[in-house]
Design an enzyme around this catalytic site. Sequence first.
Site, PDB file in Angstrom:
ATOM      1  N   ASP A 121       2.815   4.961  -5.579  1.00 12.28           N
ATOM      2  CA  ASP A 121       2.056   6.200  -5.395  1.00 12.28           C
ATOM      3  C   ASP A 121       2.939   7.380  -5.779  1.00 12.28           C
ATOM      4  O   ASP A 121       3.702   7.902  -4.972  1.00 12.28           O
ATOM      5  CB  ASP A 121       1.595   6.307  -3.938  1.00 12.28           C
ATOM      6  CG  ASP A 121       0.805   7.586  -3.684  1.00 12.28           C
ATOM      7  OD1 ASP A 121       0.670   8.396  -4.621  1.00 12.28           O
ATOM      8  OD2 ASP A 121       0.328   7.773  -2.552  1.00 12.28           O
ATOM      9  N   GLY A 174      -7.620   8.426   7.145  1.00 16.52           N
ATOM     10  CA  GLY A 174      -7.732   8.693   8.574  1.00 16.52           C
ATOM     11  C   GLY A 174      -9.165   8.842   9.062  1.00 16.52           C
ATOM     12  O   GLY A 174     -10.131   8.609   8.328  1.00 16.52           O
ATOM     13  N   GLU A 219      -1.526   5.973  -9.064  1.00 16.71           N
ATOM     14  CA  GLU A 219      -2.470   6.962  -8.515  1.00 16.71           C
ATOM     15  C   GLU A 219      -2.369   8.279  -9.249  1.00 16.71           C
ATOM     16  O   GLU A 219      -1.286   8.783  -9.533  1.00 16.71           O
ATOM     17  CB  GLU A 219      -2.220   7.185  -7.013  1.00 16.71           C
ATOM     18  CG  GLU A 219      -3.135   8.278  -6.437  1.00 16.71           C
ATOM     19  CD  GLU A 219      -3.247   8.290  -4.916  1.00 16.71           C
ATOM     20  OE1 GLU A 219      -3.108   7.215  -4.298  1.00 16.71           O
ATOM     21  OE2 GLU A 219      -3.484   9.379  -4.359  1.00 16.71           O
ATOM     22  N   ASP A 244       0.855  -1.189   0.000  1.00 17.51           N
ATOM     23  CA  ASP A 244       0.000   0.000   0.000  1.00 17.51           C
ATOM     24  C   ASP A 244       0.897   1.248   0.000  1.00 17.51           C
ATOM     25  O   ASP A 244       1.801   1.365   0.834  1.00 17.51           O
ATOM     26  CB  ASP A 244      -0.852  -0.052   1.289  1.00 17.51           C
ATOM     27  CG  ASP A 244      -1.963   0.976   1.320  1.00 17.51           C
ATOM     28  OD1 ASP A 244      -2.421   1.391   0.243  1.00 17.51           O
ATOM     29  OD2 ASP A 244      -2.389   1.342   2.436  1.00 17.51           O
ATOM     30  N   HIS A 280      -9.146   4.897  -2.225  1.00 12.95           N
ATOM     31  CA  HIS A 280      -8.453   4.943  -0.925  1.00 12.95           C
ATOM     32  C   HIS A 280      -9.316   5.733   0.053  1.00 12.95           C
ATOM     33  O   HIS A 280     -10.325   6.318  -0.325  1.00 12.95           O
ATOM     34  CB  HIS A 280      -7.092   5.635  -1.084  1.00 12.95           C
ATOM     35  CG  HIS A 280      -6.059   4.750  -1.697  1.00 12.95           C
ATOM     36  ND1 HIS A 280      -4.977   4.291  -1.006  1.00 12.95           N
ATOM     37  CD2 HIS A 280      -5.977   4.209  -2.939  1.00 12.95           C
ATOM     38  CE1 HIS A 280      -4.258   3.505  -1.794  1.00 12.95           C
ATOM     39  NE2 HIS A 280      -4.842   3.445  -2.980  1.00 12.95           N
ATOM     40  N   GLY A 281      -8.886   5.747   1.304  1.00 15.61           N
ATOM     41  CA  GLY A 281      -9.538   6.617   2.294  1.00 15.61           C
ATOM     42  C   GLY A 281     -11.021   6.340   2.437  1.00 15.61           C
ATOM     43  O   GLY A 281     -11.831   7.262   2.548  1.00 15.61           O
ATOM     44  N   ASP A 296      -8.714   0.946   6.435  1.00 15.98           N
ATOM     45  CA  ASP A 296      -7.751   0.782   7.522  1.00 15.98           C
ATOM     46  C   ASP A 296      -8.304   1.394   8.814  1.00 15.98           C
ATOM     47  O   ASP A 296      -8.408   0.739   9.852  1.00 15.98           O
ATOM     48  CB  ASP A 296      -6.413   1.446   7.129  1.00 15.98           C
ATOM     49  CG  ASP A 296      -5.303   1.147   8.127  1.00 15.98           C
ATOM     50  OD1 ASP A 296      -5.543   0.418   9.101  1.00 15.98           O
ATOM     51  OD2 ASP A 296      -4.184   1.654   7.946  1.00 15.98           O
TER      52      ASP A 296
HETATM   53  P1  13P Z   1      -8.871   4.879   5.621  1.00 15.01           P
HETATM   54  O1  13P Z   1      -7.965   5.717   6.463  1.00 15.01           O
HETATM   55  O2  13P Z   1     -10.106   5.648   5.250  1.00 15.01           O
HETATM   56  O3  13P Z   1      -9.207   3.596   6.261  1.00 15.01           O
HETATM   57  O4  13P Z   1      -8.113   4.568   4.241  1.00 15.01           O
HETATM   58  C1  13P Z   1      -7.153   3.553   4.185  1.00 15.01           C
HETATM   59  C2  13P Z   1      -6.369   3.563   2.923  1.00 15.01           C
HETATM   60  O5  13P Z   1      -6.689   4.218   1.954  1.00 15.01           O
HETATM   61  C3  13P Z   1      -5.167   2.723   2.868  1.00 15.01           C
HETATM   62  O6  13P Z   1      -4.445   2.918   1.693  1.00 15.01           O
HETATM   63  O1  G3H Z   2      -3.125   4.923   3.625  1.00 13.15           O
HETATM   64  C1  G3H Z   2      -2.590   4.719   4.679  1.00 13.15           C
HETATM   65  C2  G3H Z   2      -2.898   3.459   5.428  1.00 13.15           C
HETATM   66  O2  G3H Z   2      -3.983   3.661   6.283  1.00 13.15           O
HETATM   67  C3  G3H Z   2      -1.671   2.980   6.137  1.00 13.15           C
HETATM   68  O3  G3H Z   2      -1.354   3.831   7.179  1.00 13.15           O
HETATM   69  O4  G3H Z   2       1.042   4.405   6.821  1.00 13.15           O
HETATM   70  O5  G3H Z   2      -0.039   4.577   9.089  1.00 13.15           O
HETATM   71  O6  G3H Z   2       0.441   2.335   8.081  1.00 13.15           O
HETATM   72  P1  G3H Z   2       0.130   3.793   7.825  1.00 13.15           P
HETATM   73 ZN    ZN Z   3      -4.482   4.889   0.892  1.00 13.94          ZN
END
Ligand code: 13P
Ligand code: G3H
Ligand code: ZN
Length: 332
Positions: free
Chosen positions: A116, A191, A146, A94, A234-235, A279
Amino acid sequence: MAVSYKDLGFVNTREMFKKAVAGGYAIPAYNFNNMEQLQSIMTACGKSNSPVIIQVSSGARKYANATLLRYMGQGAVQMARDAGWNIPVTLHLDHGDTFELCVSCIESGFSSVMIDGSAHPYDKNVELTKKVVEYAHKYDVTVEGELGVLAGIEDDVVAAKGIYTQPEQVEDFVKKTGVDSLAISIGTSHGAYKFKPEQCTKDPVTGILVPPPLRFDILEEIEHRIPGFPIVLHGSSSVLPEYVNIINTFGGKMKAAVGIPAEQLRRAAKSAVCKINIDSDGRLVLTAIVRKVLAEKPEEFDPRKYLGPARDELVKMMIDKNEHVLGSAGKA
Ligand code: 13P
Ligand code: G3H
Ligand code: ZN
């Protein structure tokens, strides 16, 4: 020593995405950093018979150790087989930010990587993404690129304001780079704090803050320009209010945390969006239950007594996502 993902039991995303786009659902891409998260992902996807992408950020690799993570991934496939869950599993990087990191992951058995390049100017993004694709495809590893920048904090890329993907760039980007899937920016962000309260309206019945809708017009134009091409969101955590409430009830201080409503994710999953990244929702579940158990049983000090219930709740949350939000349940 380099290892091929094929020997570890993983699959790349090519077939998965083809079926998801044709079937109008999205594959869950859940992040993991530790054993309990990985156990929950595998159990939830096994029990709901869903294909799954288990994904690791560079931060997760540093936290858990790159070698250990690769064996955990391999163990996860074996765990599913032992349980009789015949589900396709992809091990994905990721937010890879360098060519070298992508190579390192491919050498340690990843079947899919994200490069990315969204922080770079367009031409540099094309150049970097193309370089990763040329390397990855030699090993039949699929690559996610991306275009556009998500609002908020995107790993090391800090964007005060998201920059939506420009639909007129997608065709050129896909053609020049050869990527297998494309992450786009249509109003999601990473987040738990995706929107400021002043950007939201209050639901008169529930009092829940409702954020501005995603830019489905941009998504539709992208689909029009690259029909059937796999799109990634994402997100996409919903920042589930029930877990934010538990956190705050048991000593936490999370204020005005707002995510992407489930209906909007369902709508996206029915389109060419075939991978949805989650996440933060998992982080909230674990924190909520750990806080609750420790507050209710202050004498407890065995980690299994608070991580076990947290893991069980995470399984429930992920099964619900697969069944009612992404539509991936039963599609393995
Ligand atoms: P969230 O923070 O919305 O869970 O998104 C996670 C993500 O995009 C990981 O790449
Ligand atoms: O996009 C980010 C993911 O939520 C991963 O988060 O870099 O804190 O592991 P991290
Ligand atoms: Zn992401």
